[in-house]
Design an enzyme around this catalytic site. Structure first.
Site, PDB file in Angstrom:
ATOM      1  N   ALA A  74       0.575   0.068  -6.233  1.00 40.50           N
ATOM      2  CA  ALA A  74       1.404   1.213  -6.616  1.00 40.50           C
ATOM      3  C   ALA A  74       1.448   1.365  -8.132  1.00 40.50           C
ATOM      4  O   ALA A  74       1.286   2.472  -8.668  1.00 40.50           O
ATOM      5  CB  ALA A  74       2.805   1.076  -6.054  1.00 40.50           C
ATOM      6  N   ASP A  75       1.660   0.261  -8.833  1.00 41.07           N
ATOM      7  CA  ASP A  75       1.672   0.304 -10.298  1.00 41.07           C
ATOM      8  C   ASP A  75       0.324   0.756 -10.853  1.00 41.07           C
ATOM      9  O   ASP A  75       0.241   1.701 -11.650  1.00 41.07           O
ATOM     10  CB  ASP A  75       1.994  -1.085 -10.845  1.00 41.07           C
ATOM     11  N   LEU A  76      -0.730   0.045 -10.469  1.00 45.82           N
ATOM     12  CA  LEU A  76      -2.047   0.343 -11.026  1.00 45.82           C
ATOM     13  C   LEU A  76      -2.572   1.684 -10.535  1.00 45.82           C
ATOM     14  O   LEU A  76      -3.213   2.419 -11.289  1.00 45.82           O
ATOM     15  CB  LEU A  76      -3.020  -0.781 -10.671  1.00 45.82           C
TER      16      LEU A  76
END
Length: 397
Positions: A181-183
């Site tokens: 989700a972050d990347l």
């Protein structure tokens, strides 16, 4: 191959984004990953940090070396310059507004409403620079019932279904080992910034770019959404298996595991011939991909009985020789220190840090023939370039 980056070692070709000026208000992972992608491509990224402590990852994430900055910070902030500004002070805000007039892009990843309270929201900055591209990454987006919730990769993976399909069928829910989700939101945001910048250069009008951890993780559910909409079944955990084909997974060998990608009938027949099971393609349980998926447990049992007779390395060599996609499962020590392909492709490089000395970093996976990505600068010390940037407005990287 010389893989040590040094900003003073000589002229390097300008990157594809040379001339793009980015003011980076982000911290932790999603935003810094986005701006690092732009920086690797040649953009001049100025990281604007609170003078008290800077990016949260500088001090509180993981281990530090000789200095105060963590390795987590160094992994996400190469090729950037750091300016220390207190945006809550009148002087700091005025300095930032001055920088905005010469910038192409501003990126922030605060919770919705924070930027407006600080006076650095899109509406305010667009009055100073109508061509500005303003990008926001948040946990759940700028609107909707979840907008005000704190955003973390773990929460996004849980709420978008990622954790419900990760792990072994009879195991507890687990998150993806990589913070998808972050990347993912960082990568999506970088694409949006590039599209908006191209539009701005053509029209002279900037715009707002927005994405979130929640939407980015959900957008990656290509096969899972397809299964639900086509069959009505809720996608389940499959371990290493594939939702659309079989066999396409890790299989146990005598000394470990081998991954096998026989995801069509041609490769399936090659696999059967290579492992000396020529009767399997005619077995009614395995004649088609649909049949193989429906009888996956029996298929795995049959194959693993044969694969248990040899070591992983032997099977990889045999299968590749037969034209069947295969590979071992490696840990990160094997990948980063020993893998010959990683070395040949230069995926581990080194940068000279003013405090830490030579620091290993992962290289960009992007290969541009005329305007290659480069590692020109080490991760900056907090406020290292404040005088340079504020006195000269903007200096090319």
């Amino acid at each position: 191959m010389d893989t040590t980056a040094d900003p003073d070692r000589g002229a390097q070709p300008p990157g594809a984004l040379a001339g793009m000026r980015v003011l980076d208000l982000t911290q932790v992972m999603a935003g810094p990953f986005c701006t690092m992608v732009l920086a690797d491509l040649g953009a001049d990224v100025v990281k604007v940090e609170n003078p008290e402590a800077g990016d949260q990852t500088r001090r509180s994430w993981g281990r530090t070396g000789r200095g105060d900055d963590s390795r987590a910070f160094m992994a996400l902030n190469r090729n950037k310059r750091s300016v220390a500004l207190d945006l809550k002070s009148e002087e700091g805000l005025l300095e930032f507004h001055r920088l905005v007039t010469t910038a192409d892009v501003v990126v922030e990843n605060w919770r919705p409403g924070v930027a407006a309270r600080l006076g650095v929201d899109y509406e305010t900055l667009a009055e100073l620079n109508p061509a500005l591209v303003y990008a926001s990454i948040s946990g759940f987006g700028q609107s909707g019932p979840y907008a005000d919730r704190p955003g973390y990769d773990l929460i996004a993976q849980a709420m978008t279904g990622v954790m419900s399909i990760t792990g072994e069928p009879d195991g507890r829910p687990v998150k993806s080992g990589i913070p998808v989700a972050d990347l993912g939101s960082g990568l999506f945001c970088a694409v949006g910034i590039l599209a908006a910048w191209i539009s701005s250069r053509r029209t002279g009008r900037g715009q707002r770019v927005e994405t979130s951890l929640f939407e980015s993780a959900l957008a990656l559910a290509v096969w899972e959404s397809t299964e639900l909409w086509e069959t009505g079944r809720v996608p389940a955990k499959l371990g290493s298996a594939n939702r659309m084909s079989a066999p396409y997974q890790a299989l146990a060998t005598r000394d470990g595991y081998v991954t096998v990608g026989a995801n069509n009938d041609r490769l399936w027949r090659r696999l059967c011939a290579a492992v000396d099971l020529p009767h399997l393609p005619d077995d009614p349980r395995f004649t088609t991909n649909t049949a193989r998926m429906e009888n996956r447990a029996q298929l795995v049992q049959v194959l693993e009985e044969r694969f248990a007779q040899r070591d992983t390395a032997e099977w990889v060599e045999l299968l590749l020789a037969a034209g069947v996609p295969a590979g071992p499962i490696q840990d990160y020590r094997q990948v980063l220190q020993d893998d010959p392909h990683v070395k040949a492709r230069g995926m581990v490089q080194h940068v000279q840090h003013p405090v830490e000395g030579e620091v290993p970093v992962l290289a960009s996976p992007l290969r541009l023939s005329a305007t290659p990505t480069t590692i020109r600068r080490p991760p900056p010390l907090l406020g290292q370039h404040t005088d340079e940037v504020l006195e000269r407005a903007v200096v090319e990287p």
